[in-house]
Design an enzyme around this catalytic site. Structure first.
Site, PDB file in Angstrom:
ATOM      1  N   ASP A   1       0.789  -1.250   0.000  1.00  0.00           N
ATOM      2  CA  ASP A   1       0.000   0.000   0.000  1.00  0.00           C
ATOM      3  C   ASP A   1       0.816   1.292   0.000  1.00  0.00           C
ATOM      4  O   ASP A   1       0.520   2.227   0.771  1.00  0.00           O
ATOM      5  CB  ASP A   1      -0.978   0.013   1.196  1.00  0.00           C
ATOM      6  CG  ASP A   1      -2.012  -1.111   1.147  1.00  0.00           C
ATOM      7  OD1 ASP A   1      -2.003  -1.908   0.201  1.00  0.00           O
ATOM      8  OD2 ASP A   1      -2.831  -1.190   2.086  1.00  0.00           O
TER       9      ASP A   1
ATOM     10  N   CYS B   1      -2.062  -2.846   7.607  1.00  0.00           N
ATOM     11  CA  CYS B   1      -1.980  -3.767   6.468  1.00  0.00           C
ATOM     12  C   CYS B   1      -0.700  -4.601   6.448  1.00  0.00           C
ATOM     13  O   CYS B   1      -0.738  -5.769   6.051  1.00  0.00           O
ATOM     14  CB  CYS B   1      -2.202  -3.006   5.174  1.00  0.00           C
ATOM     15  SG  CYS B   1      -3.925  -2.444   5.047  1.00  0.00           S
TER      16      CYS B   1
ATOM     17  N   LYS C   1      -7.160  -4.938  -2.993  1.00  0.00           N
ATOM     18  CA  LYS C   1      -7.908  -5.471  -1.850  1.00  0.00           C
ATOM     19  C   LYS C   1      -8.793  -4.371  -1.283  1.00  0.00           C
ATOM     20  O   LYS C   1      -8.504  -3.187  -1.477  1.00  0.00           O
ATOM     21  CB  LYS C   1      -6.940  -6.002  -0.787  1.00  0.00           C
ATOM     22  CG  LYS C   1      -6.014  -4.916  -0.280  1.00  0.00           C
ATOM     23  CD  LYS C   1      -4.980  -5.442   0.674  1.00  0.00           C
ATOM     24  CE  LYS C   1      -4.084  -4.342   1.175  1.00  0.00           C
ATOM     25  NZ  LYS C   1      -4.795  -3.293   1.933  1.00  0.00           N
TER      26      LYS C   1
HETATM   27  C1  VGL Z   1      -4.644   0.614   5.746  1.00  0.00           C
HETATM   28  C2  VGL Z   1      -6.227   1.476   7.162  1.00  0.00           C
HETATM   29  C3  VGL Z   1      -7.181   1.373   6.191  1.00  0.00           C
HETATM   30  C4  VGL Z   1      -3.231   0.212   5.533  1.00  0.00           C
HETATM   31  C5  VGL Z   1      -5.607   0.485   4.757  1.00  0.00           C
HETATM   32  O1  VGL Z   1      -2.776   0.161   4.369  1.00  0.00           O
HETATM   33  O2  VGL Z   1      -2.535  -0.062   6.544  1.00  0.00           O
HETATM   34  N1  VGL Z   1      -4.971   1.100   6.947  1.00  0.00           N
HETATM   35  N2  VGL Z   1      -6.864   0.881   4.991  1.00  0.00           N
END
Ligand code: VGL
Ligand code: ZN
Length: 197
Positions: free
Chosen positions: A9, A151, A106
């Site tokens: 991410d 994540c 995702k």
């Molecule tokens: C994430 C919160 C919501 C992350 C993704 O990538 O850690 N955290 N969505």
């Protein structure tokens, strides 16, 4: 032994200026790029939510960072982030996306969040990544990216439970660190057998 790098991410919304900015999120981009050539495979994950996703505080008219009970357990409610096709959902402009063998998205299921690259937050619905890694003969994973305590943590714990050899490079992660979440995440990863370095 076949060894994959999984970059979690590294998207604009998790970098300074983004909707769910993680302090220093942009600092890890160049060092991650520099490591890519050392691995047999490079996999990127991309948080990819539809507008009105059930993990968004706005969807419930609630305060960001409050917690609600979902059918699959407690869920933190986040600011709207990583909306499919938006600039916030795009990878950081300096990330070497061209080096990726595989990009796995995702969080596209409106009713279930998905922190982990392997399973949605119900811990049951697979993303397909396990099959990809298994069919490529990959048994060893190094994870890094954003955010350490969500994540990266969920992905690393699931990977260890699935039997992969897992290392998390915390120097190449950055954390949200909300309400003790970073310390809890490090504990959870170590308990699951992840090598946290
Ligand atoms: C994430 C919160 C919501 C992350 C993704 O990538 O850690 N955290 N969505
Ligand atoms: Zn998200």
């Amino acid at each position: 032994m076949s060894h994959a790098l999984i970059v979690i991410d590294v998207q604009n919304d998790f970098c300074p200026g983004g909707a769910l900015a993680v302090a220093g999120g942009n600092d890890i981009v160049s060092p991650i790029n520099a490591l890519m050539a050392d691995f047999d495979a490079v996999i990127l994950t991309q948080d990819w939510h539809p507008a009105g996703h059930s993990s968004f505080a706005t969807t419930h008219s609630a305060d960001p960072m409050s917690v609600i009970d979902m059918p699959y357990g407690p869920q933190v409610l986040w600011p709207d982030h990583c909306i499919q096709g938006s600039e916030g959902a795009a990878f950081h402009q300096d990330l070497n996306v061209d080096a990726a063998d595989m990009i796995i998205r995702k969080g596209y299921n409106p009713a279930i969040d998905s922190y982990s690259a392997f399973f949605e937050n119900d811990h049951t619905t697979p993303t397909g990544l396990t099959g990809y890694l298994n069919t490529r003969g990959i048994d060893t994973l190094t994870l890094m990216g954003l955010a350490t305590d969500f994540c990266v943590n969920y992905s690393a714990v699931d990977a260890a439970k699935l039997g992969f050899n897992v290392t998390v490079r915390t120097d190449l992660c950055r954390a949200i660190d909300f309400d003790g979440s970073l310390a809890a995440a490090v504990d959870a990863m170590k308990t699951a057998g992840v090598d946290v370095v």
